[in-house]
Design a protein around this motif. Structure first.
Motif, PDB file in Angstrom:
ATOM      1  N   ASP A  12      17.633  -3.118   9.144  1.00  0.00           N
ATOM      2  CA  ASP A  12      16.904  -4.133  10.154  1.00  0.00           C
ATOM      3  C   ASP A  12      17.643  -4.062  11.620  1.00  0.00           C
ATOM      4  OD1 ASP A  12      17.271  -7.129  11.254  1.00  0.00           O
ATOM      5  OD2 ASP A  12      15.600  -6.752  10.290  1.00  0.00           O
TER       6      ASP A  12
ATOM      7  N   LYS B 190      14.045  -7.055   5.267  1.00  0.00           N
ATOM      8  CA  LYS B 190      13.833  -8.175   4.507  1.00  0.00           C
ATOM      9  C   LYS B 190      12.640  -7.618   3.465  1.00  0.00           C
ATOM     10  CE  LYS B 190      10.764 -12.356   5.035  1.00  0.00           C
ATOM     11  NZ  LYS B 190       9.929 -13.111   5.612  1.00  0.00           N
TER      12      LYS B 190
ATOM     13  N   ARG C  86       9.423  -8.060   1.153  1.00  0.00           N
ATOM     14  CA  ARG C  86       8.074  -8.973   1.070  1.00  0.00           C
ATOM     15  C   ARG C  86       7.690  -8.997  -0.421  1.00  0.00           C
ATOM     16  NH1 ARG C  86      10.172  -7.435   6.132  1.00  0.00           N
ATOM     17  NH2 ARG C  86       9.105  -8.396   7.886  1.00  0.00           N
TER      18      ARG C  86
ATOM     19  N   ASN D 166       4.002  -9.284  -1.312  1.00  0.00           N
ATOM     20  CA  ASN D 166       2.835  -9.750  -0.442  1.00  0.00           C
ATOM     21  C   ASN D 166       1.641  -9.511  -1.414  1.00  0.00           C
ATOM     22  OD1 ASN D 166       4.134  -9.837   1.824  1.00  0.00           O
ATOM     23  ND2 ASN D 166       3.413  -8.234   2.766  1.00  0.00           N
TER      24      ASN D 166
ATOM     25  N   ARG E  58      -1.559 -11.286   0.274  1.00  0.00           N
ATOM     26  CA  ARG E  58      -2.377 -10.672   1.085  1.00  0.00           C
ATOM     27  C   ARG E  58      -3.645  -9.840   0.728  1.00  0.00           C
ATOM     28  NH1 ARG E  58       1.605 -13.339   2.354  1.00  0.00           N
ATOM     29  NH2 ARG E  58       2.882 -12.957   4.070  1.00  0.00           N
TER      30      ARG E  58
ATOM     31  N   ASP F 107       7.300  -5.460  11.861  1.00  0.00           N
ATOM     32  CA  ASP F 107       7.300  -6.515  11.221  1.00  0.00           C
ATOM     33  C   ASP F 107       5.974  -7.156  10.957  1.00  0.00           C
ATOM     34  OD1 ASP F 107       9.906  -6.653  10.166  1.00  0.00           O
ATOM     35  OD2 ASP F 107      10.756  -7.848  11.954  1.00  0.00           O
TER      36      ASP F 107
ATOM     37  N   TRP G 236       4.224  -5.417   8.090  1.00  0.00           N
ATOM     38  CA  TRP G 236       4.964  -5.563   6.910  1.00  0.00           C
ATOM     39  C   TRP G 236       4.144  -7.269   6.601  1.00  0.00           C
ATOM     40  CZ3 TRP G 236       4.767  -0.964   6.617  1.00  0.00           C
ATOM     41  CH2 TRP G 236       5.516  -0.162   7.355  1.00  0.00           C
ATOM     42  N   ASP G 237       4.437  -7.847   7.410  1.00  0.00           N
ATOM     43  CA  ASP G 237       3.868  -9.304   7.006  1.00  0.00           C
ATOM     44  C   ASP G 237       2.607  -9.298   6.786  1.00  0.00           C
ATOM     45  OD1 ASP G 237       6.729 -10.096   7.195  1.00  0.00           O
ATOM     46  OD2 ASP G 237       6.362 -10.601   9.576  1.00  0.00           O
ATOM     47  N   ARG G 238       1.734  -8.347   6.977  1.00  0.00           N
ATOM     48  CA  ARG G 238       0.349  -8.609   7.041  1.00  0.00           C
ATOM     49  C   ARG G 238      -0.286  -7.998   5.835  1.00  0.00           C
ATOM     50  NH1 ARG G 238      -3.968  -8.032  11.981  1.00  0.00           N
ATOM     51  NH2 ARG G 238      -5.960  -8.178  10.819  1.00  0.00           N
TER      52      ARG G 238
ATOM     53  N   LYS H  66      -0.918  -5.586   2.235  1.00  0.00           N
ATOM     54  CA  LYS H  66      -0.393  -5.642   0.851  1.00  0.00           C
ATOM     55  C   LYS H  66      -0.055  -4.283   0.438  1.00  0.00           C
ATOM     56  CE  LYS H  66      -2.221  -7.373  -3.772  1.00  0.00           C
ATOM     57  NZ  LYS H  66      -3.292  -8.238  -4.280  1.00  0.00           N
TER      58      LYS H  66
ATOM     59  N   ARG I  47      10.616  -2.425   2.200  1.00  0.00           N
ATOM     60  CA  ARG I  47      10.202  -3.771   2.476  1.00  0.00           C
ATOM     61  C   ARG I  47       9.473  -4.278   1.262  1.00  0.00           C
ATOM     62  NH1 ARG I  47      11.550  -1.422   6.731  1.00  0.00           N
ATOM     63  NH2 ARG I  47      12.463  -2.348   8.513  1.00  0.00           N
TER      64      ARG I  47
ATOM     65  N   ILE J  53       6.748  -2.835   0.067  1.00  0.00           N
ATOM     66  CA  ILE J  53       5.067  -2.701   0.309  1.00  0.00           C
ATOM     67  C   ILE J  53       4.771  -1.364  -0.357  1.00  0.00           C
ATOM     68  CG2 ILE J  53       3.319  -2.304   1.919  1.00  0.00           C
ATOM     69  CD1 ILE J  53       4.649  -4.955   2.348  1.00  0.00           C
TER      70      ILE J  53
END
Length: 450
Positions: free
Chosen positions: A242, A250, A252, A254, A257, A318, A321-323, A325, A347, A349
């Protein structure tokens, strides 16, 4: 103590390319270990201010200084003022920043390329090229580095000349991020801007003190096609940790998603596979982030698919990765490693990747790595790589399953995060440092067969 000076050819202080991330994080890792580091690069005005403020927030005095303004006249007789600033960033890396916009106006790409070829091949060079070489020389000599590291032929020649004149007595280290950089083999110069003078560059590579290849695949390629001995080291640990905390990224989960993502959609990165998937699976949403390989004709093809969303290039991964799947990495060229693959897996994913080049290494044995018909190195009438037809069936099957089966997804996401963390923790964070220190004790090793 090491004193490592990087010549960074990327445009900007926050380049999105994996290769340039690796360059910068090498300096960060060495700085963290107590060594002095510096880079010369091209940056925007707001980037210097942003990085200086960040340094202050981390308790580091940035010492921003406007060193000089250099007039450079282009071929049309227009004079451009290159501002050169220095500052120390939050990682205590010393930065020499050439103002990017005036540089691009003074040195338009094709003219700069021609000037560089003249220099590499020993022909008379332009006044503006001499101005740039003098600037680089002054900065290198002022820093008094134990090592200069680079991934371009211009710096390789410049540092060789400095050494021959007794103006620099440290080590010279080349970084190989792509097979196209190497002056031999089927992919030599296969992408614009890579390897512009093969014969001269091959001779120069014989004289450097070390060559870092970023995957076992590239190391083997260098030996097989050019009998060039190199050292394979995985990217610095900080490439994957990070950026803010220096800890593990972090993870996830997801599962909720609904988008499949891809970065840098272009033909040699597997655009044809993405487009075929979008056509075969119209009920599934795809999202792509443009990057250096995404040209207008590729964007037009993407826009023709209503289930593909196109995003601008981002340095803040980020938001990716937040968005998403799933990440697709369907490269068809000889991929060196695939930093984005490793970033995603750390992460949690899941990544569906091809088996081209070094991608199986970046996958670290995790599912799914799908065989493809890789690019051979042949080019079409437009000078682009010939793209072989692909079997889309295995891609369609895996994407469909992971997007529909939540239990399958959760199991793979958990396995992906856990195994990737173990892999990263098992790396030697001081491997590059040890290699550079060892280089100071002896000359280059004799070539040996892999």
């Amino acid at each position: 103590m090491l004193r490592v000076f990087l010549v960074q050819t990327a445009q900007g202080l926050t380049p999105s390319s994996g290769g340039y991330k690796a360059n910068v994080n090498l300096l960060r890792q060495l700085s963290k270990s107590g060594h002095e580091t510096a880079q010369i690069c091209y940056g925007l005005e707001h980037e210097v201010d942003k990085f200086a403020k960040k340094a202050v927030s981390k308790g580091v005095e940035p010492n921003v200084t406007i060193c000089t303004t250099i007039p450079v006249t282009d071929l049309q007789g227009v004079t451009h003022e290159l501002s050169v600033k220095t500052f120390r960033d939050m990682d205590r890396v010393n930065n020499v920043v050439i103002s990017r916009d005036p540089f691009n106006k003074a040195y338009p790409y094709w003219e700069f390329r021609a000037d560089t070829i003249d220099y590499i091949q020993g022909r008379p060079i332009s006044k503006r090229m001499r101005t740039l070489l003098d600037l680089f020389s002054e900065r290198i000599k002022a820093f008094k580095p134990t090592h200069v590291v680079f991934n371009d032929a211009l710096t390789m020649k410049l540092t060789g000349e400095l050494k021959s004149r007794g103006e620099y007595d440290g080590k010279r280290v080349a970084i190989i991020h792509t097979a196209e950089q190497l002056p031999f083999g089927p992919f030599c110069g296969g992408i614009e801007g890579h390897c512009i003078s093969a014969e001269e560059e091959y001779k120069m590579l014989q004289g450097v003190d070390g060559i870092w290849t970023v995957s076992g695949a590239i190391k083997r390629y260098a030996w097989e096609h050019g009998k060039l001995e190199t050292t394979f080291l995985v990217h610095s640990n900080l490439t994957y940790l990070d950026r803010e905390t220096g800890g593990m990224p972090k993870v996830r989960m997801n599962v909720d998603r609904d988008e499949v993502g891809m970065v840098n959609p272009c033909p040699h990165k597997g655009l044809s596979i993405l487009l075929a998937l979008a056509d075969k699976l119209p009920h599934i949403k795809f999202v792509v982030w443009k990057s250096w390989g995404s040209h207008e004709q590729h964007i037009v093809q993407l826009q023709a698919r209503p289930n593909i969303t196109i995003m601008e290039t981002t340095c803040d991964t980020d938001e990716i990765w937040d968005r998403i799947k799933i990440l697709l990495a369907p490269s068809l060229w000889f991929e060196a490693w695939g930093v984005v693959v490793t970033e995603a897996q750390l992460r949690g994913i899941p990544v569906i990747a091809s088996n081209a080049g070094g991608l199986p290494e970046a996958k670290i044995g995790l599912p799914h790595c799908i065989p493809v018909k890789a690019i051979s190195g042949d080019h079409d009438a437009n000078g682009e790589y010939d793209i072989p037809d692909q079997d889309i069936t295995p891609w369609e099957s895996v994407v469909s399953t992971l997007m529909a089966d939540d239990d399958e997804y959760r199991n793979l996401a958990t396995l992906t995060a856990d195994e990737s963390a173990k892999w990263l923790c098992g790396l030697d964070e001081r491997s590059h440092e040890k290699w550079l220190l060892e280089m100071m004790k002896s000359g280059p090793e004799m070539p040996k067969e892999l």
